[in-house]
Design a protein around this motif. Structure first.
Motif, PDB file in Angstrom:
ATOM      1  N   ILE A   1       0.850  -1.187   0.000  1.00  0.00           N
ATOM      2  CA  ILE A   1       0.000   0.000   0.000  1.00  0.00           C
ATOM      3  C   ILE A   1       0.887   1.238   0.000  1.00  0.00           C
ATOM      4  N   LEU A   2       0.588   2.156  -0.891  1.00  0.00           N
ATOM      5  CA  LEU A   2       1.347   3.401  -1.007  1.00  0.00           C
ATOM      6  C   LEU A   2       0.455   4.566  -0.603  1.00  0.00           C
ATOM      7  N   ALA A   3       0.899   5.343   0.374  1.00  0.00           N
ATOM      8  CA  ALA A   3       0.160   6.534   0.812  1.00  0.00           C
ATOM      9  C   ALA A   3       0.933   7.767   0.361  1.00  0.00           C
ATOM     10  N   ALA A   4       0.259   8.637  -0.392  1.00  0.00           N
ATOM     11  CA  ALA A   4       0.881   9.866  -0.896  1.00  0.00           C
ATOM     12  C   ALA A   4       0.559  11.020   0.042  1.00  0.00           C
ATOM     13  N   ILE A   5       1.617  11.626   0.606  1.00  0.00           N
ATOM     14  CA  ILE A   5       1.474  12.699   1.583  1.00  0.00           C
ATOM     15  C   ILE A   5       1.941  14.001   0.956  1.00  0.00           C
ATOM     16  N   ASP A   6       1.084  15.016   1.000  1.00  0.00           N
ATOM     17  CA  ASP A   6       1.424  16.310   0.417  1.00  0.00           C
ATOM     18  C   ASP A   6       1.321  17.389   1.492  1.00  0.00           C
ATOM     19  N   PHE A   7       2.348  18.224   1.609  1.00  0.00           N
ATOM     20  CA  PHE A   7       2.300  19.313   2.584  1.00  0.00           C
ATOM     21  C   PHE A   7       3.292  20.395   2.180  1.00  0.00           C
ATOM     22  N   ASN A   8       3.059  21.586   2.687  1.00  0.00           N
ATOM     23  CA  ASN A   8       3.978  22.705   2.505  1.00  0.00           C
ATOM     24  C   ASN A   8       4.648  22.959   3.851  1.00  0.00           C
ATOM     25  N   PRO A   9       5.925  22.627   4.000  1.00  0.00           N
ATOM     26  CA  PRO A   9       6.558  22.724   5.326  1.00  0.00           C
ATOM     27  C   PRO A   9       6.653  24.144   5.856  1.00  0.00           C
ATOM     28  N   GLY A  10       6.572  25.127   4.975  1.00  0.00           N
ATOM     29  CA  GLY A  10       6.714  26.503   5.427  1.00  0.00           C
ATOM     30  C   GLY A  10       5.403  27.192   5.744  1.00  0.00           C
ATOM     31  N   MET A  11       4.288  26.578   5.388  1.00  0.00           N
ATOM     32  CA  MET A  11       2.983  27.196   5.591  1.00  0.00           C
ATOM     33  C   MET A  11       2.019  26.171   6.171  1.00  0.00           C
ATOM     34  N   PRO A  12       2.068  25.942   7.476  1.00  0.00           N
ATOM     35  CA  PRO A  12       1.168  24.957   8.102  1.00  0.00           C
ATOM     36  C   PRO A  12      -0.288  25.299   7.822  1.00  0.00           C
ATOM     37  N   ASP A  13      -1.071  24.292   7.532  1.00  0.00           N
ATOM     38  CA  ASP A  13      -2.476  24.490   7.175  1.00  0.00           C
ATOM     39  C   ASP A  13      -3.310  23.439   7.907  1.00  0.00           C
ATOM     40  N   THR A  14      -4.349  23.888   8.610  1.00  0.00           N
ATOM     41  CA  THR A  14      -5.154  22.972   9.411  1.00  0.00           C
ATOM     42  C   THR A  14      -5.832  21.919   8.548  1.00  0.00           C
ATOM     43  N   ALA A  15      -6.409  22.347   7.408  1.00  0.00           N
ATOM     44  CA  ALA A  15      -7.090  21.403   6.522  1.00  0.00           C
ATOM     45  C   ALA A  15      -6.114  20.392   5.944  1.00  0.00           C
ATOM     46  N   GLU A  16      -4.927  20.869   5.550  1.00  0.00           N
ATOM     47  CA  GLU A  16      -3.896  19.990   4.999  1.00  0.00           C
ATOM     48  C   GLU A  16      -3.452  18.965   6.036  1.00  0.00           C
ATOM     49  N   ARG A  17      -3.263  19.428   7.262  1.00  0.00           N
ATOM     50  CA  ARG A  17      -2.857  18.550   8.352  1.00  0.00           C
ATOM     51  C   ARG A  17      -3.913  17.481   8.620  1.00  0.00           C
ATOM     52  N   SER A  18      -5.180  17.879   8.629  1.00  0.00           N
ATOM     53  CA  SER A  18      -6.266  16.936   8.868  1.00  0.00           C
ATOM     54  C   SER A  18      -6.359  15.908   7.755  1.00  0.00           C
ATOM     55  N   LEU A  19      -6.180  16.351   6.513  1.00  0.00           N
ATOM     56  CA  LEU A  19      -6.232  15.430   5.379  1.00  0.00           C
ATOM     57  C   LEU A  19      -5.096  14.415   5.459  1.00  0.00           C
ATOM     58  N   ASN A  20      -3.886  14.874   5.769  1.00  0.00           N
ATOM     59  CA  ASN A  20      -2.755  13.958   5.882  1.00  0.00           C
ATOM     60  C   ASN A  20      -2.944  12.964   7.015  1.00  0.00           C
ATOM     61  N   GLN A  21      -3.502  13.415   8.117  1.00  0.00           N
ATOM     62  CA  GLN A  21      -3.771  12.500   9.229  1.00  0.00           C
ATOM     63  C   GLN A  21      -4.757  11.419   8.812  1.00  0.00           C
ATOM     64  N   GLN A  22      -5.772  11.793   8.032  1.00  0.00           N
ATOM     65  CA  GLN A  22      -6.744  10.805   7.577  1.00  0.00           C
ATOM     66  C   GLN A  22      -6.101   9.822   6.603  1.00  0.00           C
ATOM     67  N   ILE A  23      -5.250  10.312   5.713  1.00  0.00           N
ATOM     68  CA  ILE A  23      -4.544   9.431   4.776  1.00  0.00           C
ATOM     69  C   ILE A  23      -3.672   8.436   5.538  1.00  0.00           C
ATOM     70  N   LEU A  24      -2.932   8.930   6.521  1.00  0.00           N
ATOM     71  CA  LEU A  24      -2.061   8.054   7.311  1.00  0.00           C
ATOM     72  C   LEU A  24      -2.867   7.058   8.129  1.00  0.00           C
ATOM     73  N   ASP A  25      -3.967   7.516   8.687  1.00  0.00           N
ATOM     74  CA  ASP A  25      -4.795   6.639   9.521  1.00  0.00           C
ATOM     75  C   ASP A  25      -5.380   5.505   8.693  1.00  0.00           C
ATOM     76  N   LEU A  26      -5.969   5.849   7.536  1.00  0.00           N
ATOM     77  CA  LEU A  26      -6.600   4.828   6.705  1.00  0.00           C
ATOM     78  C   LEU A  26      -5.583   3.874   6.102  1.00  0.00           C
ATOM     79  N   SER A  27      -4.474   4.411   5.606  1.00  0.00           N
ATOM     80  CA  SER A  27      -3.475   3.542   4.971  1.00  0.00           C
ATOM     81  C   SER A  27      -2.821   2.612   5.986  1.00  0.00           C
ATOM     82  N   SER A  28      -2.529   3.112   7.184  1.00  0.00           N
ATOM     83  CA  SER A  28      -1.906   2.249   8.197  1.00  0.00           C
ATOM     84  C   SER A  28      -2.887   1.208   8.711  1.00  0.00           C
TER      85      SER A  28
END
Length: 322
Positions: free
Chosen positions: A153-180
Motif C-alpha cells: 500500500i502506497l500513501a501519498a502525503i502532500d504538505f507545505n513545510p513553510g505554511m502549516p495548514d489545518t485542513a492539509e494537516r487533517s487530510l494527511n492525518q486521515q490518509i495516514l490513519d486509513l493507509s496504516s
C-alpha cells in the motif's frame, strides 16, 4: 480497522463485482459497519410502445428494477448469515444517483469496481472521475482482479513545510490513519511517499556570483525542510498508533524530488503497489469545486486500486434531491 460505520458498495450483477463485494463484506465485518449494496440502472425512455400500441415504459421500468433487486439479493445471498446487508436499486445517471445516496444516507465510504479497466487506456471511466471529483466521502475504486489481501500500500502525503495548514494537516492525518489501518488488517507493506521540489533553483543560479554553490545550498535547504516535515508526520503517526504497532508496521519512507503528477505513479509502479491512498487537492467549502489538476493527472495514470479522500470541509456540488 475501525474507520467506517456506513459503507456503500456499488456492484454490477455478475462475477466481475464479486471481489469488490467480498472486500466490502470484510470491511463491514471488521468495522462492525452497516453495508448497503446497490445496483444502478438507466431509466427506460418515456413512451415506449408495443406493436399493439400499448405504452409499457412504466411497467417495463418496474420489472427491470425488480429483476435487478433480485439479482443483487442473489449475489449477496452467500454472505447474508455473516452480516445484515441492505439492497437498493438506483435509477438514473450513475454518479449522480450514487452521490445522492451518499448524501441522503450519510455513507462514510463508497467502494466500487473501476470502470472498463480492460478496454480503455485510462483505468478510471467518466462516472468514476465524477465520483472522485464530487463525492463527499472517501472513494475506493477496486481493480479488475481485486485481491482479497493487499501486499503493498502506497500513501501519498502532500504538505507545505513553510505554511502549516489545518485542513492539509487533517487530510494527511486521515490518509495516514486509513493507509496504516488497512496495511495492518491486510498484513501489507506500507510505503509513504512525499514529493518535493526546489522551484527557485534557476533563479538562485541567475542571481548568484557562485551559481553552483548557491544552487546546491538552496536545493539542500528545501530538501531538509521537507524531510523535517515528513519526519514530523511520521512521529505523529507513531504517537497515534503506539510505538509497538508502528515498529511492527515499519512504514518505508520515500522522499523524492520532482513533479507529483509523474513521481507518484512511477513510485506506485516500481513498488507494484496494490493500492494508492491519496487526497484530492482542492480548496474547501466551495460547492462545485473540481478535483485538483495534479490529483486528477495522478489518478489517470494509476493501474491499481485507489482510495481517494476529500479535504475536510468539502461540499459536493450534487444535491441530495433533484
Amino acid at each position: 480497522m475501525n474507520n467506517f460505520n456506513n459503507i456503500l458498495c456499488v456492484v454490477t450483477t455478475g462475477e466481475v463485482s464479486k471481489p469488490t463485494l467480498e472486500r466490502a463484506i470484510s470491511l463491514a465485518e471488521n468495522n462492525q459497519a452497516q453495508l448497503t449494496v446497490v445496483g444502478v440502472m438507466q431509466p427506460v425512455a418515456e413512451g415506449i410502445t408495443m406493436p399493439d400500441g400499448a405504452r409499457i415504459s412504466t411497467d417495463l421500468q418496474t420489472m427491470m428494477r425488480t429483476e435487478c433487486l433480485r439479482a443483487l439479493q442473489t449475489l449477496t445471498e452467500p454472505y447474508q448469515q455473516r452480516l445484515r446487508i441492505q439492497h437498493e436499486v438506483l435509477v438514473g445517471t450513475g454518479f449522480l444517483e450514487i452521490i445522492r445516496t451518499v448524501l441522503r444516507n450519510g455513507h462514510d465510504l463508497l467502494i466500487k469496481p473501476a470502470e472498463n479497466p480492460s478496454f480503455v487506456d485510462r483505468l478510471f471511466g467518466s462516472d468514476d472521475m465524477h465520483l472522485l471529483r464530487k463525492c463527499p466521502c472517501p472513494v475506493w475504486l477496486t481493480q479488475s482482479e481485486e485481491k482479497s489481501n493487499y501486499r503493498c500500500i502506497l500513501a501519498a502525503i502532500d504538505f507545505n513545510p513553510g505554511m502549516p495548514d489545518t485542513a492539509e494537516r487533517s487530510l494527511n492525518q486521515q490518509i495516514l490513519d486509513l493507509s496504516s489501518s488497512l496495511a495492518l488488517s491486510d498484513f501489507a507493506a506500507l510505503h509513504l511517499v512525499h514529493v518535493w521540489d526546489a522551484p527557485g533553483e534557476a533563479t538562485v543560479r541567475s542571481w548568484s556570483n557562485n551559481p553552483d554553490e548557491a544552487a546546491t545550498c538552496y536545493v539542500e535547504g528545501e530538501r531538509s525542510r521537507h524531510e523535517r516535515g515528513f519526519d514530523r508526520l511520521c512521529e505523529e503517526l507513531k504517537s497515534h498508533l503506539g510505538t509497538e504497532v508502528y515498529e511492527y508496521l515499519s512504514p518505508q519512507l520515500h522522499l523524492r524530488r520532482g513533479a507529483a503528477s509523474t513521481v507518484i505513479p512511477e513510485t506506485a509502479k516500481q513498488l507494484q503497489a496494490d493500492m494508492v491512498v491519496m487526497g484530492t487537492v482542492a480548496r474547501t467549502g466551495i460547492a462545485g469545486l473540481l478535483i485538483g489538476n495534479t490529483a486528477e493527472t495522478i489518478l489517470e495514470q494509476l493501474r491499481c486500486a485507489v482510495l481517494a479522500i476529500k479535504p475536510p470541509g468539502f461540499i459536493s456540488p450534487v444535491r441530495s434531491t433533484e
